[in-house]
Write a protein that holds these residues in place. Structure first.
Motif, PDB file in Angstrom:
ATOM      1  N   VAL A  27       0.838  -1.202   0.000  1.00 34.36           N
ATOM      2  CA  VAL A  27       0.000   0.000   0.000  1.00 34.36           C
ATOM      3  C   VAL A  27       0.876   1.256   0.000  1.00 34.36           C
ATOM      4  CG1 VAL A  27      -1.679   1.312   1.351  1.00 34.36           C
ATOM      5  CG2 VAL A  27      -1.944  -1.159   1.095  1.00 34.36           C
ATOM      6  N   TRP A  28       1.952   1.231   0.808  1.00 39.85           N
ATOM      7  CA  TRP A  28       2.859   2.385   0.861  1.00 39.85           C
ATOM      8  C   TRP A  28       3.562   2.606  -0.469  1.00 39.85           C
ATOM      9  CZ3 TRP A  28       8.114   2.599   0.065  1.00 39.85           C
ATOM     10  CH2 TRP A  28       8.750   3.796   0.409  1.00 39.85           C
ATOM     11  N   ALA A  29       3.846   1.533  -1.199  1.00 41.55           N
ATOM     12  CA  ALA A  29       4.634   1.638  -2.422  1.00 41.55           C
ATOM     13  C   ALA A  29       3.808   2.079  -3.632  1.00 41.55           C
ATOM     14  CB  ALA A  29       5.300   0.291  -2.727  1.00 41.55           C
ATOM     15  N   VAL A  30       2.484   1.989  -3.545  1.00 39.59           N
ATOM     16  CA  VAL A  30       1.652   2.327  -4.710  1.00 39.59           C
ATOM     17  C   VAL A  30       1.856   3.767  -5.156  1.00 39.59           C
ATOM     18  CG1 VAL A  30      -0.729   2.660  -5.490  1.00 39.59           C
ATOM     19  CG2 VAL A  30      -0.077   0.529  -4.368  1.00 39.59           C
ATOM     20  N   PRO A  31       1.798   4.786  -4.284  1.00 41.75           N
ATOM     21  CA  PRO A  31       2.038   6.167  -4.760  1.00 41.75           C
ATOM     22  C   PRO A  31       3.438   6.353  -5.352  1.00 41.75           C
ATOM     23  CG  PRO A  31       1.034   6.176  -2.581  1.00 41.75           C
ATOM     24  CD  PRO A  31       1.442   4.767  -2.849  1.00 41.75           C
ATOM     25  N   PHE A  32       4.422   5.704  -4.741  1.00 41.68           N
ATOM     26  CA  PHE A  32       5.776   5.823  -5.270  1.00 41.68           C
ATOM     27  C   PHE A  32       5.874   5.193  -6.663  1.00 41.68           C
ATOM     28  CE2 PHE A  32      10.172   4.286  -5.685  1.00 41.68           C
ATOM     29  CZ  PHE A  32      10.848   5.486  -5.539  1.00 41.68           C
ATOM     30  N   TRP A  33       5.226   4.048  -6.834  1.00 35.60           N
ATOM     31  CA  TRP A  33       5.230   3.390  -8.152  1.00 35.60           C
ATOM     32  C   TRP A  33       4.535   4.267  -9.192  1.00 35.60           C
ATOM     33  CZ3 TRP A  33       7.481   0.083 -11.109  1.00 35.60           C
ATOM     34  CH2 TRP A  33       6.827  -0.433 -12.228  1.00 35.60           C
ATOM     35  N   TRP A  34       3.402   4.898  -8.799  1.00 34.16           N
ATOM     36  CA  TRP A  34       2.720   5.781  -9.748  1.00 34.16           C
ATOM     37  C   TRP A  34       3.622   6.946 -10.139  1.00 34.16           C
ATOM     38  CZ3 TRP A  34       1.596  10.933  -9.744  1.00 34.16           C
ATOM     39  CH2 TRP A  34       0.749  11.387 -10.767  1.00 34.16           C
ATOM     40  N   MET A  35       4.374   7.490  -9.182  1.00 37.62           N
ATOM     41  CA  MET A  35       5.280   8.587  -9.489  1.00 37.62           C
ATOM     42  C   MET A  35       6.303   8.163 -10.533  1.00 37.62           C
ATOM     43  SD  MET A  35       7.894  10.625  -6.941  1.00 37.62           S
ATOM     44  CE  MET A  35       8.938   9.156  -6.765  1.00 37.62           C
ATOM     45  N   LEU A  36       6.885   6.979 -10.349  1.00 36.53           N
ATOM     46  CA  LEU A  36       7.865   6.495 -11.322  1.00 36.53           C
ATOM     47  C   LEU A  36       7.234   6.305 -12.697  1.00 36.53           C
ATOM     48  CD1 LEU A  36       9.897   3.853  -9.276  1.00 36.53           C
ATOM     49  CD2 LEU A  36      10.664   6.086 -10.067  1.00 36.53           C
ATOM     50  N   VAL A  37       6.067   5.668 -12.741  1.00 40.13           N
ATOM     51  CA  VAL A  37       5.399   5.398 -14.019  1.00 40.13           C
ATOM     52  C   VAL A  37       5.037   6.699 -14.715  1.00 40.13           C
ATOM     53  CG1 VAL A  37       3.324   4.416 -15.068  1.00 40.13           C
ATOM     54  CG2 VAL A  37       4.545   3.137 -13.306  1.00 40.13           C
ATOM     55  N   ALA A  38       4.447   7.641 -13.970  1.00 36.21           N
ATOM     56  CA  ALA A  38       4.033   8.910 -14.576  1.00 36.21           C
ATOM     57  C   ALA A  38       5.221   9.739 -15.028  1.00 36.21           C
ATOM     58  CB  ALA A  38       3.180   9.697 -13.581  1.00 36.21           C
ATOM     59  N   ALA A  39       6.334   9.684 -14.295  1.00 33.76           N
ATOM     60  CA  ALA A  39       7.500  10.489 -14.650  1.00 33.76           C
ATOM     61  C   ALA A  39       8.100  10.056 -15.978  1.00 33.76           C
ATOM     62  CB  ALA A  39       8.550  10.394 -13.543  1.00 33.76           C
TER      63      ALA A  39
END
Length: 280
Positions: A27-39
């Protein structure tokens, strides 16, 4: 009479705990993963909310983010803030920790407890008094004004006091017999033996002040004195107007990259320092 826990129960409980920790980490990693994907997603792809990486990743968002804001200056300001705060904190925390750990004087326990009250105060409560003090000292809209309230640290003092108390008294007595003064005893006896605590505190200090936002927002007005958090906020406001989520993600990644890189490079040292210092 209830049955005692058997081998099956002792095996299942740790397994459930591991699954719970893994779920929370996911759950904690989902926002970080979205940041990487979107970047790394090309602009105008129409999949801003998707967690699936693009088949044609690009660095264009990073280049545009770097050119749209003065990130090099923001990096230097944040580096100066963290380094300045940490340098003074290491001195004040070490000296105060030694006083509360080794010196005998009336009211030592009461004063130490009073000093630790700082840990129980919500930082927002101190915003107005600190702002008035900084303004009266002529430090408003300056980097030293941002640093000043953090020069004395209750957490660092507590950590160093506990670490100094673990150092055998005989080592200090031997240095005292050799003619070492109090500063020489701290420098040559206590500090070398409490390096894990110093490293652990340095990590906590740099991380917290690198991400500090509210207090610099109250003190800094000049654009050329903004740290990374304020620079990212102003950059994000301009990018939100264009709904450039890939650009925002790239800027956020640039801000968090130094801490991420430091953790990946010194991961084992970080973990060992926290374990040795007793920080949970």
């Amino acid at each position: 009479m209830s049955a005692l826990p058997g081998p099956v129960t002792r095996e299942v409980t740790p397994r459930i705990a591991r699954w719970v920790v893994a779920g929370l980490a996911l759950v904690w990693a989902v926002p970080f993963w979205w940041m990487l994907v979107a970047a790394f997603r090309p602009a105008g792809s129409g999949a801003d909310a998707s967690l699936l990486p693009s088949l044609a990743p690009t660095l264009a968002n990073f280049a545009e983010a770097w050119a749209s804001a003065d990130f090099p200056l923001y990096f230097l300001n944040s580096l100066a803030l963290c380094a300045g705060i940490l340098a003074v904190q290491l001195v004040t925390a070490s000296l105060a920790g030694y006083v509360f750990a080794r010196l005998e004087f009336p009211g030592r326990g009461f004063l130490f407890g009073l000093f630790l009250v700082q840990l129980m105060l919500v930082p927002v409560v101190l915003l107005v008094p600190n702002l008035k003090t900084v303004a009266s000292l002529g430090l408003y809209d300056t980097l030293p004004g941002v640093m000043a309230p953090y020069f004395a640290t209750a957490f660092g003092t507590f950590l160093m006091r506990q670490s100094f108390r673990e150092v055998p008294r005989e080592l200090e007595d031997a240095a005292l017999i050799d003619g070492a003064g109090w500063w020489a005893r701290i420098r040559h006896v206590y500090l070398p033996l409490t390096k894990p605590a110093l490293v652990a505190f340095s990590i906590v200090s740099v991380t917290s002040h690198w991400n500090e936002f509210l207090w610099p927002l109250m003190v800094i007005n000049s654009p050329d004195k903004r740290p990374l958090t304020l620079g990212l906020a102003s950059f994000t406001l301009s990018a939100e107007g264009m709904q450039a989520w890939g650009l925002i993600a790239a800027g956020t990644f640039l801000v968090s990259l130094p801490l991420l890189a430091a953790f990946l490079i010194f991961q084992r040292r970080f973990v060992n320092s926290f374990l040795a210092s007793g920080i949970k």
